[in-house]
Design a protein around this motif. Sequence first.
Motif, PDB file in Angstrom:
ATOM      1  N   LEU A   1       0.823  -1.209   0.000  1.00  0.00           N
ATOM      2  CA  LEU A   1       0.000   0.000   0.000  1.00  0.00           C
ATOM      3  C   LEU A   1       0.858   1.260   0.000  1.00  0.00           C
ATOM      4  N   ARG A   2       2.047   1.165   0.594  1.00  0.00           N
ATOM      5  CA  ARG A   2       2.925   2.338   0.619  1.00  0.00           C
ATOM      6  C   ARG A   2       3.335   2.739  -0.801  1.00  0.00           C
ATOM      7  N   ARG A   3       3.513   1.764  -1.668  1.00  0.00           N
ATOM      8  CA  ARG A   3       3.816   2.077  -3.070  1.00  0.00           C
ATOM      9  C   ARG A   3       2.621   2.781  -3.721  1.00  0.00           C
ATOM     10  N   ASP A   4       1.412   2.292  -3.427  1.00  0.00           N
ATOM     11  CA  ASP A   4       0.214   2.964  -3.943  1.00  0.00           C
ATOM     12  C   ASP A   4       0.116   4.387  -3.404  1.00  0.00           C
ATOM     13  N   LEU A   5       0.462   4.544  -2.130  1.00  0.00           N
ATOM     14  CA  LEU A   5       0.415   5.869  -1.510  1.00  0.00           C
ATOM     15  C   LEU A   5       1.385   6.815  -2.200  1.00  0.00           C
ATOM     16  N   ARG A   6       2.595   6.345  -2.491  1.00  0.00           N
ATOM     17  CA  ARG A   6       3.581   7.211  -3.130  1.00  0.00           C
ATOM     18  C   ARG A   6       3.112   7.625  -4.527  1.00  0.00           C
ATOM     19  N   ARG A   7       2.515   6.676  -5.271  1.00  0.00           N
ATOM     20  CA  ARG A   7       2.010   7.026  -6.607  1.00  0.00           C
ATOM     21  C   ARG A   7       0.890   8.058  -6.504  1.00  0.00           C
ATOM     22  N   ALA A   8      -0.004   7.878  -5.523  1.00  0.00           N
ATOM     23  CA  ALA A   8      -1.098   8.840  -5.345  1.00  0.00           C
ATOM     24  C   ALA A   8      -0.552  10.204  -4.943  1.00  0.00           C
ATOM     25  N   GLU A   9       0.502  10.224  -4.112  1.00  0.00           N
ATOM     26  CA  GLU A   9       1.115  11.490  -3.719  1.00  0.00           C
ATOM     27  C   GLU A   9       1.704  12.209  -4.923  1.00  0.00           C
ATOM     28  N   GLU A  10       2.382  11.466  -5.779  1.00  0.00           N
ATOM     29  CA  GLU A  10       2.978  12.082  -6.970  1.00  0.00           C
ATOM     30  C   GLU A  10       1.900  12.645  -7.882  1.00  0.00           C
ATOM     31  N   GLU A  11       0.808  11.895  -8.052  1.00  0.00           N
ATOM     32  CA  GLU A  11      -0.265  12.364  -8.927  1.00  0.00           C
ATOM     33  C   GLU A  11      -0.918  13.617  -8.355  1.00  0.00           C
ATOM     34  N   TRP A  12      -1.132  13.617  -7.042  1.00  0.00           N
ATOM     35  CA  TRP A  12      -1.770  14.767  -6.405  1.00  0.00           C
ATOM     36  C   TRP A  12      -0.872  15.999  -6.461  1.00  0.00           C
ATOM     37  N   THR A  13       0.424  15.805  -6.228  1.00  0.00           N
ATOM     38  CA  THR A  13       1.385  16.911  -6.307  1.00  0.00           C
ATOM     39  C   THR A  13       1.391  17.514  -7.708  1.00  0.00           C
TER      40      THR A  13
END
Length: 999
Positions: free
Chosen positions: A582-594
Amino acid sequence: MTDGSRTARRARELMALTSVALREDLIARPLVDSAGVAAALRQEASLHYLVDAAEARRIAGVALQVAAQSTDPVARGWAERTLAEALLFSGRMREADGAYARAVVAWKEAGTHALLGQLLVGRIHVLTLLGRMDEVHATAREAQNLLAAAGDRTYLAKLAMNLGSLHFQRDEPAEALAQYERAADLFAQLGVRDQSVIGLEVNRAVALTQIDRDEEALRLFTSLSRECGRRGFGLLQAQVWMNAAYVHALRGDSDLALAQSVRATAYFRETGHPAFLGNCLINHAEMYQQLNLHRDALPLVQEAAGLFDSEDLRYDRALALAQSAWIHLEMGELSAALQAGREAMRLFRGEKNLSRAAVMRLLQAEVLLCQGERSRGRRQARTALQAFRHLGLLRWEAAASVFLAQIPSKRSPRARIAAMEELLARIPKRLYPIQTSAALEQLGRGYEEADAPREAGRAYARAVNRLEGMRLRAPTEDSKIAFLSDKTHLYDHLLRLELARPRPSVQRLFAWMERARAQSLWDRIRHPASEPLDGEEGPFAARPSPAAQKGVALRRRLSWLHARVSRLELGTPADRQRADDLRRDLRRAEEEWTCLRRTLREGQQGGASRRRPGGRAAASSPTDSAAGPGPARGMPDLAPSLRSLIGALDDQQGFLSYHIAEGFSLAIAVTAAGAQSYRLADDLSQRLSELRRGLDFQWAAMAVASTREREGQRRPASGAGAGRGYPGPAAPHELFQTATTSILHQMYELLWQPLVDAGLPDCRRWVISPHGVLHQVPVGALLGPAGYLSERCELGICPSARVWCRTHGRRAPKRAFLAGVPTPDLPAIEAEIEMTRELLSGWSVTTDMAPTRATLRREAARAGLVHLAAHGALRTDNPAFSSIQLQDGPLYVHDLSDFRLPGSTVVLTACSSGRGVAPGGDEWIGLARGFLSAGARHVVASLWPIHDAATQELMGRFYAEFAGHADPTRALTEAMRGTRASRPHPWHWASFAVLSTAG
């Protein structure tokens, strides 16, 4: 009524019918002049090409149905031509080519040579974009003969325009400009000023840029944008925005470039123009690369490549591959860079594009150098350099020259100096600032090697000035930080040169130290963003757009993922494995949101720059400011003079600024009596980093011991729970204090004792401006012969002198907002909030034990004191997502860019809330800095994981002192001294620091 009028009216009648009704009408009322009606429909469609391409395609469909009920090849040719042109203006090149081919067959069958010549002109443009150059030349010759025989000067002008585009695609801008100007002369003789002529002017402006006539190009873009807006030519105006954005990017005007690129991208996406959209995405990605936002650039290029593949645009696909190769190189992914570069090289060679092939050769040279193959890399770069010189591509010649200058060789320093000076003399003043600054750096290195330090210093200073001017024009805080992240070594060069002088100037040292730190924070404090971007109450919700809806959905997903990962991390081994996924999913979501936030901010930045003082939007195009920066967009605000800083200090105050670099370090102490520089250990950076790691280990060990202590206190004194290694209350102090104090003593010997030995003035209050690893050192806990530093003086932390010297327009109100989020792991929070409320007698106090982001933003905007007690998390891998857990999810550092604080004091009793991470340079990112940038005057925050009971005791002493005079530095100093008497380990009493923007 004439026959022509009747035909036009019949065409309009057919256009108004539905598909079924159209078929019925054509059966009931067969056309006498199907060719005339088809031609009239083409005329109607042409009115929509640059306004509404979808409507043009619909009208082309009507023309095809008209042709289908006729055997006349002329009608079929008109219908297919209409479809081809509608598809061309939709950016669907592969489909357009098919329609053109069918039209050619029809009109050759009909023997309509004049119409065929016109048709071939349009097809040349499509063939050029598809990279089928052999067909282009043959088609151009045929069109020239047919049009000359028919005396059609209008289409001869359009032919010249398309041939100009052919030259431009081959990176032959001078030849392209000659064709464009020939076409413009023909149109002027004919008195024509239609959409084709405006399109020609757009192309001409782009060609002007490529031969370094950028000022002229931008003036033309400004004029064209206004004309397109006035005449309703939306597609052409978007093309103007896209091309003007690219010119601004070449000049380093990133704010204007990205704002216009955002507008153009939105238009092409909303109106369905894949080819234009793809090119816009590539340009946007190149702008991100210039700002060192490589991870944000890659998805844009990948999307563009997919669009070009769908349209079979080989040349544009090669451009996308080339761009992705450079991105992979910058990210250190050499295999991916080499693979993409080779494929792009193959495509460019197939199209006989020598310049782009040379660019790929330069990329291969850089990959070879990274792989340690210096000789092969040098040979490849020299071959590329020769091609760039032959083709007159100054931008790439500069890049290749700088690359070669970086490789050690047998050339003398004077040869490097001569080469760089000759190159710099030819680079236009406003164009290519990145290449210019790189050449200036190599010039400085050459002068250093030639033992000419004054000339080296001037070269480095010119490079820094160029870069700082560009940094100011980056549109967002994170892009400013990223841009300068790999360039701060230039300040080290300048400081090292100054220190090498027989009598170094303290003023010059101080100025370069100031300019090397916290620049983006200073920008933000002076010019906060005019409009919030985030949260369900912000523009994401206020703007009913797809981006707004996507922003809200992404923010909610981030909160869910954050909470889920936090819970799983505390579970079973299987849970922890799921947390990693899930941490990998979180990082991808963070990049997309940024990336989404940045895009919205870039668009907002462009809009803000066009506002007039009264708040009304100026009636101008986005290229109205194209000619260059105004007074507010010139050189950066430089460091304050030592005289002004000295004048701001009282007799008991001192300002101590450090600079810790690889190979040297120094400090400057400023008091009301004057300023003095001190040389520290040359290896201070390495030694201090090792000690800091040891100290972090001690804090972590104390945290673990404290947890075991609490668990031991809950176990029985005898029986199954006894004797399992759970120490009593004094055990952590006995086990770890000796090691901790030893480290703190060594830090004192490195950072403070040399200054004392050299005559450091004795001041009651010191403001420390840290640099590098010093940001992570608890200065107040440094242990000298006379005890801890905080026993002798009050200590505050400030990012820079120019931040500290700034004045406030008004004092913060005596209103407090106390918020806490109790959890089973943090049961003392409620008692902490109640204690704080009782101690703040005389204050207007509001409390909230379930704060949300929206309530915190609202209440903090009117409070002079904000106390926030909750669980905190430091993200060293992605510091902008360090957070404090609120009732509705995490409050990220990103979120604080939307806060507006009235010069308040913010107290954060969350673990590690005062720490941060530097992605590069000296711009630290963390929660404390986020609150400072939002307008807080002081932030009291923790430097490591904190102990609940010790924190409550420390805060009780702090507020007992703070409530009366609201001086957080003095209050924390007294609180530390009092707590140290009962809890002597520094982990308990030295865990907080005051970070300030003013004294």
